[in-house]
Design an enzyme around this catalytic site. Structure first.
Site, PDB file in Angstrom:
ATOM      1  N   VAL A  45       1.320  -3.607   5.669  1.00 22.86           N
ATOM      2  CA  VAL A  45       2.281  -4.402   6.436  1.00 22.86           C
ATOM      3  C   VAL A  45       1.602  -5.003   7.665  1.00 22.86           C
ATOM      4  O   VAL A  45       1.775  -6.189   7.977  1.00 22.86           O
ATOM      5  CB  VAL A  45       3.501  -3.539   6.842  1.00 22.86           C
ATOM      6  N   CYS A  46       0.809  -4.197   8.353  1.00 26.55           N
ATOM      7  CA  CYS A  46       0.138  -4.668   9.567  1.00 26.55           C
ATOM      8  C   CYS A  46      -0.885  -5.760   9.260  1.00 26.55           C
ATOM      9  O   CYS A  46      -1.111  -6.656  10.083  1.00 26.55           O
ATOM     10  CB  CYS A  46      -0.531  -3.512  10.290  1.00 26.55           C
ATOM     11  N   THR A  47      -1.487  -5.706   8.095  1.00 27.37           N
ATOM     12  CA  THR A  47      -2.422  -6.758   7.702  1.00 27.37           C
ATOM     13  C   THR A  47      -1.703  -8.109   7.676  1.00 27.37           C
ATOM     14  O   THR A  47      -2.222  -9.119   8.160  1.00 27.37           O
ATOM     15  CB  THR A  47      -3.046  -6.434   6.327  1.00 27.37           C
TER      16      THR A  47
END
Length: 212
Positions: A45-47
């Site tokens: 998700v953070c990517t």
């Protein structure tokens, strides 16, 4: 650990990053800042979040705002992760990712919520103004990607309402009507807002965005 509240001075720190040593207040200078945290490198998700923030970094720059991320892994890991972000999200990430293996920044900003995880930082967002005051805090669960268009929208609202006696209504976007604050009388409002206003109720008066 004291919870940071709106209006508090954002804690200063010196920490390594993917772009070298960051002295936070010095790095911010006279800019607004957006500090956002990630539980670890190479998280899916953070990517996507870092990729999108990189794509719209120019929009933050237009608003005199700098963006900076923080993750508990080291700077060398961040650099490898940035390669993945650039490749999978079709961007070139240039803003810093703070390396926080000692949890210094996570602790200063109360980013570890033990009931969610005893080690991973929650996914928080702080908007900080040029006076180094915290103006917005958001905390998301690990499973839900953040909405960076919303963070840009809040920046627009903060910068507008800091300079004019207005507030922004639900779902407001740049260029839409705003609300005249109740402390301004109708007489004063007629002078301050030459475009006029529409009173739906004595306490609910709409006027065109004054700086458009």
């Amino acid at each position: 650990m004291t919870t940071l509240r709106l209006g508090d001075i954002a804690p200063d720190f010196e920490q390594n990053s993917s772009a070298g040593t960051i002295r936070f207040h010095e790095w911010l200078g006279d800019s607004w800042g957006v500090l956002f945290s990630h539980p670890a490198d190479f998280t899916p998700v953070c990517t996507t979040e870092l990729g999108y923030t990189s794509i719209v970094e120019g929009e933050f720059a237009k608003r005199n705002a700098k963006v900076i991320a923080v993750s508990v892994d080291g700077a060398e890991s961040h650099k490898k992760w940035i390669e993945d972000i650039n490749d999978t999200q079709n961007t070139t990430l240039t803003f810093p990712i703070l390396a926080d293996p000692d949890h210094k920044v996570a602790t200063l900003y109360d980013m570890i919520h033990p009931n969610a995880s005893t080690t991973a930082t929650v996914r928080s967002v702080f908007i900080i103004d040029p006076a180094k005051k915290i103006r917005l805090t958001l905390t998301y669960p690990a499973s839900t990607g953040r909405n960076f268009d919303e963070i840009l929208r809040v920046l627009d609202s903060l910068q507008l309402t800091d300079n004019y006696s207005v507030a922004t209504p639900v779902n407001w976007k740049q260029g839409e009507d705003v609300i005249i604050v109740p402390s301004i009388s109708d007489e004063v409002a007629k002078e301050k807002f030459p475009k006029g206003f529409k009173a739906l109720r004595p306490y609910l008066r709409l006027t065109p965005q004054p700086n458009k």
